[in-house]
Structures are given as structure tokens and as C-alpha cells.
Design a protein around this motif. Sequence first.
Motif, PDB file in Angstrom:
ATOM      1  N   UNK A   1     -24.797  28.089 -24.903  1.00 58.44           N
ATOM      2  CA  UNK A   1     -23.398  27.122 -24.602  1.00 58.44           C
ATOM      3  C   UNK A   1     -22.291  27.886 -25.273  1.00 58.44           C
ATOM      4  N   UNK A   2     -22.732  27.487 -26.586  1.00 56.54           N
ATOM      5  CA  UNK A   2     -22.132  28.021 -27.954  1.00 56.54           C
ATOM      6  C   UNK A   2     -21.716  29.491 -27.874  1.00 56.54           C
ATOM      7  N   UNK A   3     -22.757  29.704 -27.914  1.00 55.00           N
ATOM      8  CA  UNK A   3     -22.971  31.362 -28.314  1.00 55.00           C
ATOM      9  C   UNK A   3     -21.884  32.132 -26.408  1.00 55.00           C
ATOM     10  N   UNK A   4     -22.373  32.213 -25.465  1.00 54.71           N
ATOM     11  CA  UNK A   4     -21.223  31.878 -24.382  1.00 54.71           C
ATOM     12  C   UNK A   4     -19.855  32.052 -24.421  1.00 54.71           C
TER      13      UNK A   4
ATOM     14  N   UNK B   1     -24.599  37.835 -25.207  1.00 51.80           N
ATOM     15  CA  UNK B   1     -25.597  36.940 -26.173  1.00 51.80           C
ATOM     16  C   UNK B   1     -26.290  36.400 -25.711  1.00 51.80           C
ATOM     17  N   UNK B   2     -26.768  35.796 -24.923  1.00 46.79           N
ATOM     18  CA  UNK B   2     -26.988  34.350 -24.413  1.00 46.79           C
ATOM     19  C   UNK B   2     -27.317  34.031 -23.082  1.00 46.79           C
ATOM     20  N   UNK B   3     -28.236  33.293 -22.369  1.00 54.21           N
ATOM     21  CA  UNK B   3     -27.918  33.215 -20.847  1.00 54.21           C
ATOM     22  C   UNK B   3     -28.906  31.810 -20.854  1.00 54.21           C
ATOM     23  N   UNK B   4     -29.009  30.798 -19.673  1.00 56.83           N
ATOM     24  CA  UNK B   4     -29.507  29.934 -19.551  1.00 56.83           C
ATOM     25  C   UNK B   4     -29.714  30.160 -18.113  1.00 56.83           C
ATOM     26  N   UNK B   5     -31.606  30.110 -18.548  1.00 58.64           N
ATOM     27  CA  UNK B   5     -32.218  29.856 -17.308  1.00 58.64           C
ATOM     28  C   UNK B   5     -32.214  28.895 -16.040  1.00 58.64           C
ATOM     29  N   UNK B   6     -32.796  28.769 -15.246  1.00 56.22           N
ATOM     30  CA  UNK B   6     -32.605  27.620 -14.427  1.00 56.22           C
ATOM     31  C   UNK B   6     -32.999  26.514 -14.347  1.00 56.22           C
ATOM     32  N   UNK B   7     -33.813  26.508 -15.108  1.00 50.67           N
ATOM     33  CA  UNK B   7     -34.279  25.083 -15.431  1.00 50.67           C
ATOM     34  C   UNK B   7     -33.446  24.266 -16.360  1.00 50.67           C
ATOM     35  N   UNK B   8     -33.030  25.211 -17.535  1.00 46.79           N
ATOM     36  CA  UNK B   8     -31.948  24.715 -18.663  1.00 46.79           C
ATOM     37  C   UNK B   8     -30.173  24.667 -17.977  1.00 46.79           C
ATOM     38  N   UNK B   9     -29.791  24.918 -16.610  1.00 45.73           N
ATOM     39  CA  UNK B   9     -28.762  24.866 -15.721  1.00 45.73           C
ATOM     40  C   UNK B   9     -28.875  23.927 -14.913  1.00 45.73           C
ATOM     41  N   UNK B  10     -30.460  23.505 -14.635  1.00 40.90           N
ATOM     42  CA  UNK B  10     -30.256  22.256 -14.511  1.00 40.90           C
ATOM     43  C   UNK B  10     -30.193  20.594 -15.211  1.00 40.90           C
TER      44      UNK B  10
END
Length: 368
Positions: free
Chosen positions: A41-44, A107-116
Motif C-alpha cells: 500500500x505504501x508503494x502504491x 510499482x506493486x499491486x494487491x492480489x485477490x487474496x490480499x485485497x480480501x
Amino acid sequence: MQKAMDECGVKSLGCMAHTLQLAVHNGVLSQRSISDCVAIGRKIVGHFRHSQLATSRLRIIQQELGMKPKMLQQDVTTRWNSTFYMMKSLLDQKRALGVYGADHELPACFSAYQWGLVENMTTLLTPFEQLTREISSHLATAADVIPSVVALKRLLSKTADTDSGVGTAKSTLLEAVNERFGSAFSEPLYYLATILDPRYKDRYFDTVTKQAAVNMLQKQVDKMTHSDRTTETPDTEEPQEKKIRTSDEGGKSLLDMYDEILEENLIMEQHAGLTSRTSVQVHGYLSEAPIPRNESPLKYWKSNLSRFPALAKAACKYLSAPCTSVDSERLFSAASHIVDEKRNRIQCEKAEMLLFVKKNLPLLMKEA
């Protein structure tokens, strides 16, 4: 501030907001899976904070999706609630970030599991954010500590549908709250402040602790009745901590815990009366139902001064203590706006008068 209290010989209490910060950091933010999400989240957020082009592209996408243009919030490592607000802002912009990531590089993104996981984490920490805002108010007192901790522990002990992926963090958080706030259940000042608050009284204590708190109050009332000056708090044996009742109910909020505890104590009082050792004032005060939590305890004591004069005197002493250092820190920050480089020769007396007016004028205007 703690040194000043020690030099004045005044009993001091810990800052509840700082204790919550330590509990959340140890219980949740130190978990590997959650700390990884926070790092992503900090990278985004940093990507959009350091690129005006990326910010303008995100704003266009928000407008195309019919969303209100909104900046992502950056967190501060020393403030856990700023991390909560950052993750919540990412959740609010999930659709916009998905469209942006399809056309532009992140620079980075969440996976579906990480969003949950992020969604469940924010749900888990929502009561802590709500409590932090409440105790940061200038109206919060030491009486709010025990009821808030009892309600928070009961909420954490219940299972919910949103525990997926954060079950371990939730149990660790409950252990951190028990550890960090354990001293509050052996501090007489917290007990006296809680029982003298007409919103709580003795309803947030178990049977053993309730009797100990009533005895403390009775002793203090007797002292203040026979002497105008009290130099020490009453000694008592260390009260036992309230046992937490577990339940499978889900979807409960922190406010529901306050009501649930009050209802349980009301049922108990219907089957057992108050001890006969209490004085007439203490017995009459505790036999009445608590006032709503949105009402002012100080206004209650002002209007009931003639009914409970000894208790009102004790309330003035113990309900004056804040539960956090937030309001005093705000006052220090306000001083920097009065005494600055362009107004550095102002006299100390005048600066103090201006701070007094800034702090108390809004209260006088509310009463008017």
C-alpha cells in the motif's frame, strides 16, 4: 509532561491513545501477511504522491467511473490510525486502481487474496479507530478507560464472518489488549473515575470488582466528608479482571458491547440488591440507571449537586483527569501559532491569556 506531574507530586496515568498504538502494532501490524499488505500500500500511495502525471491520470479514471476525485492518503509509521486510513483509501479506490493498473505501470499491486485481507483488516481495526477518536476528544476522561477496554475485549472475543485471514491477528490483538491494559484493572484512580461517571457507574465491573469499587468509593466519600484535603488514594486489594464471555455472534460493533454489558448488569441487579454497607448517597446514586453515553457527566453532577453533595465533590476531583495526552499536545501545537518568528517578543502572560481564550471561548459559546 510525566516529569512535571512527578515534580508536582500528582498521581499520573498513562496515555490510552499511546497504549492503543502499541497494542495494535504488536497485535496486527506486526503480522507478516498484514505488514506485507501495508508495504504494498505504501508503494502504491508513494507512486501517486511523487508523480503529478500519475495523479492526473488517476483523477481522470475516477471521473470516468463516476467516482469523486480523491487523493490516496499517506500513512505515518508512528500513528497506527494513519495506516488504517491509508488502507481504507486504497479500498475506496479499488476500481480506479484496477483500471489504472491495466493501462499503466504500478510499482506493486494487491492480489485477490490480499485485497480480501486488507478489507478484513480494516473491519477488524474499525472499533479501534472509533475508540481512538472518542478518547482523543477534550471531553474524554479517565472514566472512559475501563468501560472501553471491557467493551473492546468482549468484541474481540466474538467470532465474525470477516475473520477470514485475520483470525490469528484478532486473537493476538486480544492478547495485546489484555497485556497493555492489564494495569488499568489494578489502578484505584480508574475505578473511582469509572464509578463516579453517571454513564458507567459500577455496571462495567464483575461481581468481585464491583464490590471492591463500591468500597473504594465509600472510603473516599468518607475521607472527603471529614476532611477537605485528601493526599492519597485508598488502598485496596488488587481487583480481578473481568472474564470475557465468548459467543458465536457476528456483525457486532463496539457500541453494541456497551449496551450488552449494561443489560447484563441490569438483570443481575434485579436478583441481588446493593450492599447495605454503602451510605445513603452511594446507594441512591448507584441504584439509579446510568445516563446515556452521549450526555455530559459534568452536567449531571451540576444538576444533582444538592442530592449527592459528597459524591459531586469526589466527581470534580476524579473526572477532571483526561485519559490521553492528545488535548494537551494540541495546546502545545496551538502555542506555536501564537509565538512565532514574526511575533517573538510577546509577553508570556499575554501568550498564556491568548491560549486560555482559544481553549475556553468555544466552551462558553456553546453554553450561550
